[in-house]
Write a protein that holds these residues in place. Structure first.
Motif, PDB file in Angstrom:
ATOM      1  N   VAL A 100      21.532  42.972  48.425  1.00 14.62           N
ATOM      2  CA  VAL A 100      21.362  41.161  49.385  1.00 14.62           C
ATOM      3  C   VAL A 100      22.996  41.110  48.847  1.00 14.62           C
ATOM      4  CG1 VAL A 100      20.831  39.075  49.461  1.00 14.62           C
ATOM      5  CG2 VAL A 100      18.938  40.667  49.132  1.00 14.62           C
ATOM      6  N   ARG A 101      24.264  40.049  49.232  1.00 17.34           N
ATOM      7  CA  ARG A 101      24.885  39.287  49.147  1.00 17.34           C
ATOM      8  C   ARG A 101      24.934  38.278  49.511  1.00 17.34           C
ATOM      9  NH1 ARG A 101      27.911  43.802  47.356  1.00 17.34           N
ATOM     10  NH2 ARG A 101      27.572  45.560  47.938  1.00 17.34           N
ATOM     11  N   SER A 102      26.028  37.704  48.279  1.00 15.71           N
ATOM     12  CA  SER A 102      26.415  36.173  48.704  1.00 15.71           C
ATOM     13  C   SER A 102      26.759  35.455  49.752  1.00 15.71           C
ATOM     14  CB  SER A 102      27.210  35.186  47.517  1.00 15.71           C
ATOM     15  OG  SER A 102      27.223  33.964  47.792  1.00 15.71           O
ATOM     16  N   ALA A 103      26.705  34.758  51.041  1.00 16.13           N
ATOM     17  CA  ALA A 103      27.160  33.916  51.505  1.00 16.13           C
ATOM     18  C   ALA A 103      27.425  33.157  51.730  1.00 16.13           C
ATOM     19  CB  ALA A 103      25.817  33.412  52.982  1.00 16.13           C
ATOM     20  N   HIS A 104      27.767  32.637  50.437  1.00 12.86           N
ATOM     21  CA  HIS A 104      28.836  31.310  50.346  1.00 12.86           C
ATOM     22  C   HIS A 104      29.930  32.020  49.390  1.00 12.86           C
ATOM     23  CE1 HIS A 104      26.541  27.981  52.346  1.00 12.86           C
ATOM     24  NE2 HIS A 104      25.647  29.099  51.609  1.00 12.86           N
ATOM     25  N   ALA A 105      30.983  31.012  49.156  1.00 13.71           N
ATOM     26  CA  ALA A 105      32.090  31.551  48.546  1.00 13.71           C
ATOM     27  C   ALA A 105      31.891  31.046  46.974  1.00 13.71           C
ATOM     28  CB  ALA A 105      33.448  30.978  48.467  1.00 13.71           C
ATOM     29  N   HIS A 108      32.217  34.437  44.557  1.00 12.55           N
ATOM     30  CA  HIS A 108      33.131  35.266  45.902  1.00 12.55           C
ATOM     31  C   HIS A 108      31.709  35.206  46.895  1.00 12.55           C
ATOM     32  CE1 HIS A 108      32.091  39.448  45.470  1.00 12.55           C
ATOM     33  NE2 HIS A 108      32.635  39.184  44.097  1.00 12.55           N
ATOM     34  N   VAL A 109      32.105  35.611  48.240  1.00 13.91           N
ATOM     35  CA  VAL A 109      30.905  35.508  48.735  1.00 13.91           C
ATOM     36  C   VAL A 109      31.280  37.573  48.898  1.00 13.91           C
ATOM     37  CG1 VAL A 109      31.545  36.142  51.816  1.00 13.91           C
ATOM     38  CG2 VAL A 109      31.678  33.843  51.543  1.00 13.91           C
ATOM     39  N   GLY A 110      29.968  37.932  49.464  1.00 14.14           N
ATOM     40  CA  GLY A 110      29.437  39.691  49.134  1.00 14.14           C
ATOM     41  C   GLY A 110      29.008  39.722  47.422  1.00 14.14           C
ATOM     42  N   GLU A 111      29.145  38.718  46.447  1.00 11.14           N
ATOM     43  CA  GLU A 111      28.754  39.041  44.858  1.00 11.14           C
ATOM     44  C   GLU A 111      27.074  39.195  45.764  1.00 11.14           C
ATOM     45  OE1 GLU A 111      29.331  35.457  42.436  1.00 11.14           O
ATOM     46  OE2 GLU A 111      28.383  37.195  40.606  1.00 11.14           O
ATOM     47  N   THR A 129      39.944  32.086  41.827  1.00 12.62           N
ATOM     48  CA  THR A 129      39.692  31.155  43.218  1.00 12.62           C
ATOM     49  C   THR A 129      38.294  31.527  43.148  1.00 12.62           C
ATOM     50  OG1 THR A 129      40.548  33.519  43.948  1.00 12.62           O
ATOM     51  CG2 THR A 129      42.137  31.766  43.782  1.00 12.62           C
ATOM     52  N   ASN A 130      37.484  31.658  44.250  1.00 12.63           N
ATOM     53  CA  ASN A 130      36.705  32.368  44.752  1.00 12.63           C
ATOM     54  C   ASN A 130      36.496  33.074  46.092  1.00 12.63           C
ATOM     55  OD1 ASN A 130      35.458  28.771  44.344  1.00 12.63           O
ATOM     56  ND2 ASN A 130      33.976  30.241  43.399  1.00 12.63           N
ATOM     57  N   LYS A 131      37.494  33.977  45.197  1.00 14.52           N
ATOM     58  CA  LYS A 131      37.796  35.562  46.216  1.00 14.52           C
ATOM     59  C   LYS A 131      37.329  36.606  45.629  1.00 14.52           C
ATOM     60  CE  LYS A 131      41.626  34.077  47.445  1.00 14.52           C
ATOM     61  NZ  LYS A 131      42.960  33.504  48.529  1.00 14.52           N
ATOM     62  N   VAL A 132      37.359  37.853  46.302  1.00 12.17           N
ATOM     63  CA  VAL A 132      37.012  39.096  45.292  1.00 12.17           C
ATOM     64  C   VAL A 132      37.854  39.120  44.243  1.00 12.17           C
ATOM     65  CG1 VAL A 132      36.789  41.251  45.864  1.00 12.17           C
ATOM     66  CG2 VAL A 132      35.989  39.709  47.738  1.00 12.17           C
ATOM     67  N   SER A 133      37.578  39.994  43.669  1.00 14.74           N
ATOM     68  CA  SER A 133      38.744  40.196  42.359  1.00 14.74           C
ATOM     69  C   SER A 133      39.564  40.975  42.505  1.00 14.74           C
ATOM     70  CB  SER A 133      37.491  40.762  41.395  1.00 14.74           C
ATOM     71  OG  SER A 133      36.054  39.886  40.660  1.00 14.74           O
ATOM     72  N   VAL A 134      40.644  40.597  41.743  1.00 16.65           N
ATOM     73  CA  VAL A 134      41.672  40.888  41.998  1.00 16.65           C
ATOM     74  C   VAL A 134      41.611  42.256  40.673  1.00 16.65           C
ATOM     75  CG1 VAL A 134      44.207  40.873  41.542  1.00 16.65           C
ATOM     76  CG2 VAL A 134      42.962  39.324  43.125  1.00 16.65           C
ATOM     77  N   THR A 135      42.146  43.504  41.279  1.00 20.97           N
ATOM     78  CA  THR A 135      42.806  44.521  40.387  1.00 20.97           C
ATOM     79  C   THR A 135      43.862  45.342  40.965  1.00 20.97           C
ATOM     80  OG1 THR A 135      40.944  46.169  40.615  1.00 20.97           O
ATOM     81  CG2 THR A 135      40.552  44.237  39.410  1.00 20.97           C
ATOM     82  N   PRO A 136      44.180  46.683  40.268  1.00 26.42           N
ATOM     83  CA  PRO A 136      44.907  46.727  40.442  1.00 26.42           C
ATOM     84  C   PRO A 136      45.347  47.379  42.616  1.00 26.42           C
ATOM     85  CG  PRO A 136      45.089  47.559  38.430  1.00 26.42           C
ATOM     86  CD  PRO A 136      43.507  47.103  38.449  1.00 26.42           C
ATOM     87  N   ILE A 137      45.648  47.398  43.042  1.00 25.38           N
ATOM     88  CA  ILE A 137      45.525  48.650  44.767  1.00 25.38           C
ATOM     89  C   ILE A 137      47.135  49.325  44.269  1.00 25.38           C
ATOM     90  CG2 ILE A 137      46.088  48.706  46.753  1.00 25.38           C
ATOM     91  CD1 ILE A 137      43.418  46.654  46.837  1.00 25.38           C
ATOM     92  N   ARG A 138      47.086  50.193  44.493  1.00 29.90           N
ATOM     93  CA  ARG A 138      48.347  51.498  44.491  1.00 29.90           C
ATOM     94  C   ARG A 138      49.353  50.975  44.979  1.00 29.90           C
ATOM     95  NH1 ARG A 138      48.930  56.310  49.473  1.00 29.90           N
ATOM     96  NH2 ARG A 138      50.039  57.902  47.847  1.00 29.90           N
ATOM     97  N   GLY A 139      50.615  50.571  43.640  1.00 36.12           N
ATOM     98  CA  GLY A 139      51.968  49.260  43.097  1.00 36.12           C
ATOM     99  C   GLY A 139      51.104  49.168  41.883  1.00 36.12           C
ATOM    100  N   ALA A 140      50.162  48.061  42.132  1.00 37.96           N
ATOM    101  CA  ALA A 140      49.255  47.498  41.275  1.00 37.96           C
ATOM    102  C   ALA A 140      50.124  46.500  40.234  1.00 37.96           C
ATOM    103  CB  ALA A 140      49.067  48.767  39.757  1.00 37.96           C
ATOM    104  N   GLU A 177      39.751  28.087  54.669  1.00 36.71           N
ATOM    105  CA  GLU A 177      39.487  26.600  53.522  1.00 36.71           C
ATOM    106  C   GLU A 177      38.561  27.102  52.711  1.00 36.71           C
ATOM    107  OE1 GLU A 177      39.808  26.582  56.747  1.00 36.71           O
ATOM    108  OE2 GLU A 177      38.457  24.342  57.107  1.00 36.71           O
ATOM    109  N   ASN A 178      37.338  27.563  52.946  1.00 32.34           N
ATOM    110  CA  ASN A 178      36.171  27.859  51.927  1.00 32.34           C
ATOM    111  C   ASN A 178      36.041  29.078  51.361  1.00 32.34           C
ATOM    112  OD1 ASN A 178      35.329  25.131  53.089  1.00 32.34           O
ATOM    113  ND2 ASN A 178      34.839  25.929  54.934  1.00 32.34           N
ATOM    114  N   ALA A 179      37.071  29.582  51.867  1.00 28.42           N
ATOM    115  CA  ALA A 179      37.231  30.970  51.004  1.00 28.42           C
ATOM    116  C   ALA A 179      36.295  31.561  51.468  1.00 28.42           C
ATOM    117  CB  ALA A 179      36.851  31.277  49.407  1.00 28.42           C
TER     118      ALA A 179
END
Lengths: 167, 781
Positions: B40-45, B106-109, B355-366, B688-690
């Motif tokens: 069950v994941r968050s529907a809200h940011a 974040h949405v999806g947490e 920000t209220n978005k998915v965490s940032v970690t390296p993607i190819r290129g980093a 705008e609501n993330a």
């Protein structure tokens, strides 16, 4: 919740072998192949019909097994990636993909192979453009598609040559 | 410098199983009695969690449990996943909870885990779990997060800064004061998603006889995962094993330890049933880490000839909601921007913004693609203003071959000095330009323009830090049946790691690839390990494999010389035998040598060696080795529709000694495809609501076969690295790094009649139309 538990018995052929199985009516064909028949070569990448990893041959035509219910396969014939080789001998497409580094992680490969088998059945002499269009609904994040296109052209040539020898 | 196996495009060990549908990805593993998880994941940011009602979900037949943090906490040593790499730059701790129970950011947490007989039933029940939310204002754009009075992304946080630091050297003020020209510009590279074709997944099972909990996870870092889990679950090291099965692409985010792994492993321990969770694509969009959102405000100071005197500015890095890895992406950007060039003075102010978005970690290129984008855009700007050819301004500023090894004043995140160890950057650029027909292009461009067609050529240089140390262990063992077993902490996620290790070992031990078995990414097979990230495994694990194989070779020759009564120097290993050189004389099978050194009670071991025909090595290399390259891209742009077609890519690069040409080319082409996607198509949208607004592959566009340009022209330069025995530099991320820069350069060139200036990617057709019509690029986040 009664309806979701409902099952039907389906009869179908997969890779030439006949099966008769009761399945929940809502089970996806991809899940049936993978988890009921244990044919895990068919992969599930998006479950919304875009990535193409789950592509199988359904009565010889390519189809997304993640967008079909298992019950829809009743009375039909399916070929999955497991059905492409003849014993130890691989399909010319399989051999050529390896030679041309047309796969890296290999997750999209089963769907590529089934899609390309259909292409070469329909068109034994495709151009590179034909191949690119044929696999445009199969996403690959590793290869940039180049090796897959080259491999297909090579396999097509070998298949034409061996068909020529037979005739 | 090629060997019989090393340097050759031998058949990959991985291919046969993958092609026949016989590989074992995580979702292919199943055990009788497995229970399945839906989260069950968050529907809200951003919201407070006032309560979770499980009642309806638990009433569904086949549902075994609905787990929330309250259920897990008694069994965990910690509520939080404390996995952040060390840094003095943090301004607050932002560790992810195993499950959110007070606040979602974040949405999806993940909030709850439904465990049921099947995934179908688990999803039915997950839809019936009622979460009572109290929504809070959300931060979608990291620039807004910095505004005075901005809402906090975490309710009780003092501010929205995750970390801040600066980087630089030299006297920037003096450099800018004396400069003939100063150019100022702001740049933005947009957030993207890794989109491995296989999503994440995990299955865990407790083996009751041994009490060993085994977790198979599609992770790039099984040893790190084991360490985290042992700590969380309080299990001894010998009671937990993490295995990376076949992995359908990693591209960075799978190096992170995720809450789902902790929940699944704990559930297997609690219930005694194997527990499986497989991420679906929508979950991938809202729960797997993302990267690339960065805003740069930059100034470049140049003299009248276009020589760079100084570079300074500020970087706002969207960190997402939590610290799931560290400050490493922003650090990597800041430490990469100057690298190909001689930049006398540099200063960058870096802020990692929550920000209220998915965490940032390296993607190819980093972080490196963004830095290269900014540097190359600035050079194009300076060239345009000074009316110098874009390639020429680069040539004037590149670190020259004679300056290598070039000691920059920069330090890696671990404090090691950044020394450009090998390569000839101007030669690399010259090779790319020549192949691409740079000099004569203006004639073709003018001819096309006369027919109303807009074509353009762009160029970008990159230097990539590869081979992150300090080590990656490899063991090599000849079994008593003569088979060679290789184990490594390196983890394979599709980049041919097993083939690479087998090649290096085979070269020393008989040159028979079919006699080698490789286990990569299994904590039960080797004690230590780091895993797959940072273009490191050929450099680090390859070096250890080479050292271990050499030791085993020496031992085999030594022991065989005693068994055969022939001098060691006269012997060689060929196939599965040790024999007199040339093969005309006595020989002994490797299997016999292995048996001899396994020992017999009461007898000498031949040659008086340590028992066992095996060696484990963990070659330590602290310094990174720096690969480089130049990419030239040709495009045509439809000025009426904004459609960009990439018609040609020339890629000259230097990754040192090439172990397997086809694998190297495959890595480069794949990276290029990813980079072209970042340049033209891949857009992870949030409102705008993330709230994420691109959560299917129909909305988030990946490069497909019909968008790829004609076969990419790759030119190999080969300057071996002096930092490792094999002379290798990493290559896994190189393709992606210069692509957004090269495409922007080419599109700007094609649209030069309109005076268009490109400062952000991706370049959508509407953006280009707006630019052509003179509008400034619209804000889109």
């Amino acid at each position: 919740m009664e309806s979701v538990a409902e099952t039907r018995t389906i009869d179908l052929k997969v890779n030439g072998k006949a099966y008769s199985r009761p399945v929940p009516v809502r089970m996806m064909l991809s899940d049936f192949l993978r988890h009921e028949l244990k044919l895990t070569g068919t992969h599930v990448g998006c479950e919304h019909g875009v990535c193409g990893a789950c592509t199988i041959l359904f009565d010889g035509r390519s189809a997304r097994s993640c967008l079909m219910l298992a019950v829809q396969a009743n009375g039909h014939e399916i070929t999955t990636v497991e059905g492409l080789a003849s014993g130890a001998e691989m399909h010319p497409l399989q051999t050529a993909l390896s030679e041309h580094h047309g796969l890296q992680c290999g997750f999209c490969t089963p769907g590529m192979l089934t899609t390309l088998v259909e292409l070469l059945n329909d068109n034994p002499s495709p151009t590179a453009e034909d191949v690119r269009i044929a696999i445009s609904g199969n996403l690959c994040r590793c290869t940039g598609y180049e090796g897959i296109v080259a491999a297909t052209l090579e396999a097509a040539g070998r298949m034409r040559a061996s068909a020529g020898e037979r005739s | 410098m090629s060997g019989r196996i090393v340097g050759q495009s031998v058949e990959r060990l991985e291919d046969r199983a993958l092609l026949r549908g016989e590989a074992r990805f995580v979702d292919d593993i199943s055990f009788p009695g497995t229970w399945h998880v839906a989260f069950v994941r968050s529907a809200h940011a951003h919201a407070l969690i006032l309560g979770v009602d499980k009642t309806a979900a638990l009433e569904i037949p086949g549902v075994h449990a609905v787990l929330t943090m309250a259920d897990l906490e008694p069994h965990l040593s910690d509520r939080l996943l404390r996995v952040a790499l060390p840094s003095p730059a943090y301004r607050q701790e932002l560790h992810r909870p195993v499950l959110a129970d007070t606040e979602v950011v974040h949405v999806g947490e993940p909030i709850a885990a439904v465990i049921a007989d099947s995934r179908y039933i688990a999803e039915d029940a997950a839809a019936l779990v009622v979460v009572d939310y109290d929504p809070l204002p959300a931060i979608s754009d990291c620039r807004d997060a910095m505004a005075p009075g901005a809402p906090r992304a975490h309710k009780n946080a003092p501010h929205n800064i995750a970390a801040e630091f600066d980087m630089g050297y030299g006297d920037c003020d003096a450099a800018f004061a004396k400069a003939a020209h100063v150019f100022r510009e702001s740049y933005w590279q947009h957030r993207g998603v890794a989109q491995s074709m296989e999503c994440r997944g995990v299955i865990a099972a407790l083996e009751p006889m041994s009490d060993v909990l085994t977790m198979w996870s599609s992770t790039q870092t099984p040893h790190a995962g084991k360490r985290v889990l042992c700590g969380l679950l309080g299990r001894d090291e010998d009671k937990l094993r993490v295995i990376t099965p076949d992995v359908g692409g990693g591209f960075g985010p799978k190096l992170v330890f995720y809450p789902e792994e902790a929940v699944v492993a704990l559930a297997a321990q609690l219930f005694g049933h194997p527990i499986k969770w497989i991420e679906d694509r929508r979950e991938h969009f809202v729960s797997t880490t993302q990267e690339r959102d960065q805003h740069w405000d930059m100034e470049i100071a140049v003299d009248a000839q276009g020589r760079v005197l100084g570079l300074r500015g500020a970087l706002l890095h969207d960190h997402g909601a939590y610290t799931a890895r560290g400050v490493n992406v922003a650090y990597g950007s800041a430490a990469a921007i100057t690298l190909p060039y001689v930049i006398p003075a540099y200063f960058l102010d870096i802020k990692l913004v929550v920000t209220n978005k998915v965490s940032v970690t390296p993607i190819r290129g980093a972080g490196q693609p963004q830095a290269v984008f900014v540097m190359e855009r600035l050079l194009d700007r300076a060239a345009r203003e000074l009316k110098i050819d874009r390639a020429e301004i680069r040539r004037r500023n590149l670190v020259s071959g004679a300056q290598i090894p070039y000691k920059t004043p920069l330090k890696t995140r671990g404090g090691m000095q950044v020394v450009l160890d090998s390569g000839d950057y101007p030669a690399c650029q010259a090779a790319a330009l020549e192949r691409a027909g740079w000099e004569a292009f203006h004639t073709r461009k003018a001819a096309a323009l006369a027919k109303g067609r807009h074509i353009g050529l762009g160029v970008a240089n990159y230097v990539e830090g590869t081979g992150r140390g300090p080590f990656e262990p490899v063991s090599v063992r000849v079994a008593e049946n003569g088979r060679i077993h290789v184990a490594s902490g390196a983890a394979a996620m599709g980049q041919s790691t097993k083939t690479m290790l087998a090649q290096v070992v085979a070269e020393q031990l008989g040159c028979d690839m079919s006699n080698i078995t490789v286990v990569a990414g299994d904590t039960g097979a080797i004690e230590l390990g780091m895993g797959g990230f940072n273009s490191r495994q050929a450099v680090m694990a390859g070096s250890s494999a080479h050292a271990a194989a050499l030791k085993v070779r020496q031992k085999a020759l030594h022991v065989a010389s005693h068994m055969l009564q022939v001098g060691e120097q006269a012997l060689e290993i060929e196939g599965n035998v040790v024999r007199l050189k040339g093969g005309d004389g006595p020989q002994v099978e490797l299997a016999e040598v292995a048996k001899a050194v396994a020992g017999l009670p009461g007898y000498y071991i031949p040659g008086n060696v340590e028992p066992g025909l095996q060696a484990t090595e963990h070659v330590i290399i602290n310094d990174m080795t720096y690969a480089n390259g130049t990419c030239v891209v040709e495009v045509k742009v439809d000025a009426d529709t904004g459609l960009v077609t990439v018609s040609r890519v020339v890629f000259a690069h230097d990754c040192g000694r090439v172990l397997h040409p086809k694998i190297v080319e495959g890595q480069i082409i794949g990276g290029i495809a990813h980079g072209l996607g970042n340049a033209l198509f891949e857009w992870m949208g949030f409102d705008e609501n993330a709230q994420p607004v691109s959560t299917t592959l129909a909305e988030y566009l990946l490069m497909s076969s019909t968008e790829m340009p004609p076969p990419i022209e790759i030119l190999h330069l080969e300057s071996p690295s002096p930092l490792n025995e094999l002379g290798i530099k990493g290559v896994g991320e190189s393709g992606v790094i210069p692509m957004t820069a090269a495409v922007a350069s080419a599109v700007e060139d094609a649209l030069s009649p309109f005076g268009v200036s490109i400062t952000k990617v991706p370049l959508s057709p509407p953006d280009l139309i707006a630019l052509i019509h003179g509008a400034s690029q619209e804000k889109r986040s």
